[in-house]
Write a protein that holds these residues in place. Structure first.
Motif, mmCIF file in Angstrom:
data_model
loop_
_atom_site.group_PDB
_atom_site.id
_atom_site.type_symbol
_atom_site.label_atom_id
_atom_site.label_comp_id
_atom_site.label_asym_id
_atom_site.label_seq_id
_atom_site.Cartn_x
_atom_site.Cartn_y
_atom_site.Cartn_z
ATOM 1 N N UNK A 181 -40.874 -58.653 24.647
ATOM 2 C CA UNK A 181 -41.557 -57.687 25.523
ATOM 3 C C UNK A 181 -42.757 -58.341 26.185
ATOM 4 N N UNK A 182 -43.518 -59.100 25.415
ATOM 5 C CA UNK A 182 -44.682 -59.791 25.960
ATOM 6 C C UNK A 182 -44.293 -60.823 27.009
ATOM 7 N N UNK A 183 -43.162 -61.486 26.798
ATOM 8 C CA UNK A 183 -42.699 -62.482 27.773
ATOM 9 C C UNK A 183 -42.438 -61.838 29.128
ATOM 10 N N UNK A 184 -41.831 -60.679 29.118
ATOM 11 C CA UNK A 184 -41.578 -59.970 30.381
ATOM 12 C C UNK A 184 -42.901 -59.506 30.985
ATOM 13 N N UNK A 185 -43.825 -59.076 30.147
ATOM 14 C CA UNK A 185 -45.146 -58.668 30.637
ATOM 15 C C UNK A 185 -45.879 -59.844 31.281
ATOM 16 N N UNK A 186 -45.639 -61.047 30.771
ATOM 17 C CA UNK A 186 -46.261 -62.247 31.333
ATOM 18 C C UNK A 186 -45.592 -62.689 32.624
ATOM 19 N N UNK A 187 -44.428 -62.104 32.933
ATOM 20 C CA UNK A 187 -43.743 -62.414 34.180
ATOM 21 C C UNK A 187 -42.509 -63.274 34.046
ATOM 22 N N UNK A 188 -42.196 -63.725 32.831
ATOM 23 C CA UNK A 188 -40.999 -64.536 32.645
ATOM 24 C C UNK A 188 -39.754 -63.746 33.044
ATOM 25 N N UNK A 189 -38.740 -64.477 33.503
ATOM 26 C CA UNK A 189 -37.477 -63.853 33.888
ATOM 27 C C UNK A 189 -36.614 -63.513 32.690
ATOM 28 N N UNK A 190 -36.886 -64.124 31.552
ATOM 29 C CA UNK A 190 -36.112 -63.858 30.362
ATOM 30 C C UNK A 190 -36.585 -64.730 29.223
ATOM 31 N N UNK A 191 -35.904 -64.621 28.087
ATOM 32 C CA UNK A 191 -36.264 -65.401 26.902
ATOM 33 C C UNK A 191 -35.040 -66.119 26.357
ATOM 34 N N UNK A 192 -35.316 -67.274 25.777
ATOM 35 C CA UNK A 192 -34.311 -67.981 24.990
ATOM 36 C C UNK A 192 -34.736 -67.914 23.531
ATOM 37 N N UNK A 193 -33.897 -67.362 22.688
ATOM 38 C CA UNK A 193 -34.158 -67.274 21.250
ATOM 39 C C UNK A 193 -33.844 -68.633 20.629
ATOM 40 N N UNK A 194 -34.796 -69.179 19.891
ATOM 41 C CA UNK A 194 -34.576 -70.484 19.261
ATOM 42 C C UNK A 194 -33.850 -70.277 17.931
ATOM 43 N N UNK A 195 -32.549 -70.524 17.951
ATOM 44 C CA UNK A 195 -31.744 -70.402 16.743
ATOM 45 C C UNK A 195 -31.197 -71.745 16.302
ATOM 46 N N UNK A 196 -31.928 -72.820 16.600
ATOM 47 C CA UNK A 196 -31.423 -74.173 16.365
ATOM 48 C C UNK A 196 -32.416 -74.998 15.554
ATOM 49 N N UNK A 197 -32.038 -76.247 15.284
ATOM 50 C CA UNK A 197 -32.930 -77.328 14.855
ATOM 51 C C UNK A 197 -33.642 -77.093 13.529
ATOM 52 N N UNK A 198 -33.052 -76.306 12.658
ATOM 53 C CA UNK A 198 -33.615 -76.140 11.336
ATOM 54 C C UNK A 198 -34.785 -75.189 11.244
ATOM 55 N N UNK A 199 -35.053 -74.415 12.291
ATOM 56 C CA UNK A 199 -36.126 -73.428 12.245
ATOM 57 C C UNK A 199 -35.622 -72.145 11.581
ATOM 58 N N UNK A 200 -36.410 -71.088 11.596
ATOM 59 C CA UNK A 200 -36.148 -69.945 10.721
ATOM 60 C C UNK A 200 -34.748 -69.365 10.882
ATOM 61 N N UNK A 201 -34.312 -69.090 12.109
ATOM 62 C CA UNK A 201 -32.994 -68.471 12.272
ATOM 63 C C UNK A 201 -31.885 -69.408 11.822
ATOM 64 N N UNK A 202 -32.048 -70.695 12.081
ATOM 65 C CA UNK A 202 -31.081 -71.691 11.623
ATOM 66 C C UNK A 202 -31.086 -71.781 10.099
#
Length: 406
Positions: A181-202
């Protein structure tokens, strides 16, 4: 803006003698891209105190082209998400306001701008955590390796994590939702969820890490439940047409291997189709860790076939390999990291098959607002230049940062 549709047939524009597949246009949902060369998300350690800085507006706008797609660096969803010095966040009002002029600078060049949102999970240290608490993960197993500390120069072992309680997981899902929600408020066109590289979702998806016995552990379906809950929440919040996700099923970064990576990649592709998200961004199987790229017979073909949206690939691609993957139908778009970092006019250089600047590895993760950041020359300023000629101690990111594999 003119359109070629989604064809790679070699059609010409008015100013092209011969167009390469990477430079054909492509419709990604309601975004019309003028070419298929994407800026990969790259941690650059210049967001002091986790607040984006004005110099980022120059950095990103240098790499912006009319109709191009840029993905901003990995950006924390909460004060528990950090694990790297001076990486940006998007959970506070101050951070959102700081992003706005950066996004505007990119939009003023006519580019589409997404931001990658992440949580590092156990790939962190108590020094990054509120109150010095333990970082959390799917597990209480500690990651091997060293963490680059907030000073940006010192290292320490990764801290012992704690396993998230089942009832805490919805709170983290909500952190991702609010960050979107904050990303859209900042003006970004969208978000990429980081589900890679050994981080939390991975850490939840990979059976080499996840040892849970609740509904978020065990079976492939259970291990993917949390990442898909994040996808569902974000798609509901900002619309699926503004959502992408990055996945590295074949990677084993930060001790995050999986026993059946192809099955994981295909399962996620099919599951993501249910939410009609815009794109899936897969890391090539040859990229195993931040330090290792190997030749392999493994392929993203099955995931590519399964996923119904736009399919991005990243992983040590060159101009020629990018041409080949688009031409063969292996992907719709190709993300470049190190090459785009060192060549702000990469699409033009690829168009002309011009020489490329060499990247200065020792400047990747320093905090200088110019050196190795905004001082790489454009083609008409001279090429084959190496910035950061003063030899500094090489700081290598202990996580898989995209400049190590794109």
């Amino acid at each position: 803006m003119g359109s070629f549709g989604n064809s790679c047939s070699g059609e010409k524009t008015q100013d092209d003698d011969a167009i390469i597949p990477l430079l054909t246009s492509y419709r990604m949902g309601h975004f019309l891209l003028s070419h298929r060369i994407v800026l990969a998300p790259l941690t650059r350690c210049r967001s002091y105190g986790h607040v984006p800085q004005p110099h980022a507006a120059l950095y990103y706008s240098q790499r912006a082209t009319y109709g191009g797609l840029l993905i901003a660096e990995a950006t924390g969803v909460s004060d528990t998400a950090q694990g790297f010095p001076h990486a940006p966040g998007i959970w506070t009002h101050e951070q959102v306001e700081a992003w706005k002029p950066i996004v505007k600078a990119v939009h003023d060049k006519g580019s589409i701008f997404f931001v990658q949102i992440w949580h590092t999970g156990r790939v962190s240290h108590t020094a990054y955590q509120p109150g010095g608490r333990a970082p959390f993960s799917s597990t209480n197993k500690k990651a091997n390796g060293k963490c680059l500390m907030p000073s940006g120069t010192e290292y320490d072992d990764y801290s012992q994590p704690r396993a998230l309680e089942t009832e805490e997981i919805p709170l983290v899902v909500n952190d991702f939702r609010l960050a979107a929600r904050n990303a859209i408020a900042a003006g970004f066109d969208g978000v990429e969820i980081h589900g890679a590289h050994g981080y939390l979702l991975d850490q939840f998806m990979k059976d080499g890490v996840n040892d849970r016995t609740d509904q978020y552990g065990g079976s492939l379906e259970n291990r993917c439940r949390f990442p898909l809950e994040v996808v569902e929440a974000i798609a509901a919040e900002i619309g699926p047409e503004r959502v992408g996700i990055r996945l590295s099923p074949f990677g084993s970064h930060s001790d995050s291997p999986d026993s059946n990576p192809e099955a994981l990649g295909v399962y996620m592709a099919n599951a993501l189709n249910k939410y009609n998200i815009l794109y899936a961004h897969y890391i090539e199987p040859r990229v195993k860790t931040s330090m290792t790229t190997l030749e392999t017979n493994e392929s993203l073909a099955s995931a590519r076939k399964a996923f119904k949206g736009t399919f991005l690939v990243a992983g040590a691609h060159t101009r020629q390999s990018g041409i080949e993957v688009i031409e063969s139908g292996g992907a719709d778009l190709v993300a470049y990291g190190r090459l785009f970092l060192a060549n702000p006019d990469l699409p033009r250089r690829f168009k002309l098959n011009a020489p490329l600047n060499k990247y200065a590895r020792e400047t990747f993760y320093i905090q200088d607002p110019v050196k190795g950041y905004t001082d790489y020359p454009f083609l008409d300023e001279g090429h084959d230049a190496l910035v950061g000629k003063e030899q500094k101690k090489h700081v290598r990111c202990p996580f898989l940062e995209e400049d190590e594999q794109s």
